[in-house]
Design an enzyme around this catalytic site. Structure first.
Site, PDB file in Angstrom:
ATOM      1  CG  ASN A 194     -37.378  76.823  39.891  1.00  0.00           C
ATOM      2  OD1 ASN A 194     -38.520  77.264  39.906  1.00  0.00           O
ATOM      3  ND2 ASN A 194     -36.887  76.077  40.881  1.00  0.00           N
ATOM      4  CB  SER A 199     -25.012  80.013  43.471  1.00  0.00           C
ATOM      5  OG  SER A 199     -25.686  80.125  44.715  1.00  0.00           O
ATOM      6  N   GLY A 212     -29.278  79.436  46.070  1.00  0.00           N
ATOM      7  CA  GLY A 212     -29.593  80.755  46.610  1.00  0.00           C
ATOM      8  C   GLY A 212     -28.577  81.295  47.594  1.00  0.00           C
ATOM      9  CD  GLU A 266     -36.314  76.342  46.610  1.00  0.00           C
ATOM     10  OE1 GLU A 266     -37.225  76.648  45.837  1.00  0.00           O
ATOM     11  OE2 GLU A 266     -35.162  76.818  46.530  1.00  0.00           O
ATOM     12  CE  LYS A 310     -35.344  78.382  43.308  1.00  0.00           C
ATOM     13  NZ  LYS A 310     -34.299  78.244  44.303  1.00  0.00           N
ATOM     14  CD  GLU A 352     -31.645  72.892  41.353  1.00  0.00           C
ATOM     15  OE1 GLU A 352     -31.432  73.891  40.657  1.00  0.00           O
ATOM     16  OE2 GLU A 352     -32.624  72.791  42.115  1.00  0.00           O
ATOM     17  CG  HIS A 355     -36.575  72.645  43.404  1.00  0.00           C
ATOM     18  ND1 HIS A 355     -36.294  73.221  44.626  1.00  0.00           N
ATOM     19  CD2 HIS A 355     -35.776  73.253  42.497  1.00  0.00           C
ATOM     20  CE1 HIS A 355     -35.364  74.149  44.449  1.00  0.00           C
ATOM     21  NE2 HIS A 355     -35.033  74.185  43.166  1.00  0.00           N
TER      22      HIS A 355
END
Ligand code: 13P
Length: 257
Positions: A9, A214, A175, A97, A11, A169, A95
């Protein structure tokens, strides 16, 4: 047998020029291997070009998001028909985000999942608790809510399992450089399968469950070697060709390939 997969991904990283550079540096032998499925989800501006660049490889182009309508007056959106035209198979849905920064919630996400399937795409439905929810011991509750919310009214049969992917996730691991532990990912994958077992007809056995958060070449097999974890969804470590190739190589090695 559920095939292992590694999904990149990207992003909101990589211009068209950077995407081309990535492919120039990607090792040919990894690009050609077919034992581990490989998907790259770039920004939309690079997707059509990437699809062309990947044509003679085993890597597949994927999308990070889509609208649920085939077409319409939805300024700024991309439809499943447009993705299909590019040869895209997998599309990330929900996702964290998108949930967090763009207010995407269950009602919308279930429409997207259903629309992806209707158009012959394979949704990768992302679920995961945030730090506060984890601390409050709400992980299971949140996973269950997001799972049923995203699946909506779909019949949870074997075929659905084969045509979609779930990704666990945990938001606190994304991250941060602090991944979940392999056994925690396995526990959530197990929870997802047992929830599906109760309500579903066969989906629990056929659906692939990925871990994301991560993941790096050094730790990917901590997850992919776990029972019930079928691969990884990777952000940061997928941005360099060598690093993405190393992720795939690690899984291949662990599989004895
Ligand atoms: P990182 O691998 O950078 O933690 O990102 C995970 C992720 O959000 C993939 O979708």
């Amino acid at each position: 047998m559920r095939k292992k997969m590694v999904v990149a991904n990207w992003k909101m990283y990589k211009t068209l020029a950077e995407t081309e550079k990535f492919m120039q540096h990607f090792p040919a032998e990894i690009a050609a291997q077919q034992q581990v499925e490989m998907v790259i989800c770039p920004p939309f501006t690079a997707l059509a070009r990437l699809a062309v660049l990947l044509k003679k490889t085993a890597l597949q182009p994927g999308a990070q998001n889509m609208h649920f309508a085939g077409e319409g007056a939805y300024t700024g959106e991309i439809s499943p028909v447009m993705l299909r035209e590019l040869g895209v198979q997998y599309v990330l849905i929900g996702h964290s985000e998108r949930r967090r920064h763009f207010g995407e919630a269950e009602t919308l996400l279930s429409k997207k999942v259903a629309a992806a399937l209707e158009h012959g795409l394979r949704p990768v439905l992302c679920v995961g608790e945030n730090e506060a929810q984890r601390r409050a011991g709400e992980t299971e509750k949140i996973i269950e809510k997001q799972l049923w919310g995203g699946l909506g009214n779909l019949e949870l049969n074997e075929e659905l399992g084969a045509n979609m992917v779930l990704a666990y996730e945990p938001v606190w691991a994304i991250g941060t450089g602090t991944p979940a532990r392999g056994e925690d990912a396995a526990a959530v994958a197990g929870l997802i399968r047992s929830l599906l077992q109760v309500k579903g007809r066969g989906m629990a056995d056929t659906v692939r469950v990925l871990y994301g958060g991560s993941v790096q070449p050094e730790n990917i097999v901590d997850f992919t070697a776990q029972k019930g974890v079928d691969g990884a969804l990777v952000g940061g470590s997928s941005l360099e060709a060598a690093s993405f190739a190393a992720l795939v190589e690690a899984v291949l090695k662990e599989r004895g390939a």
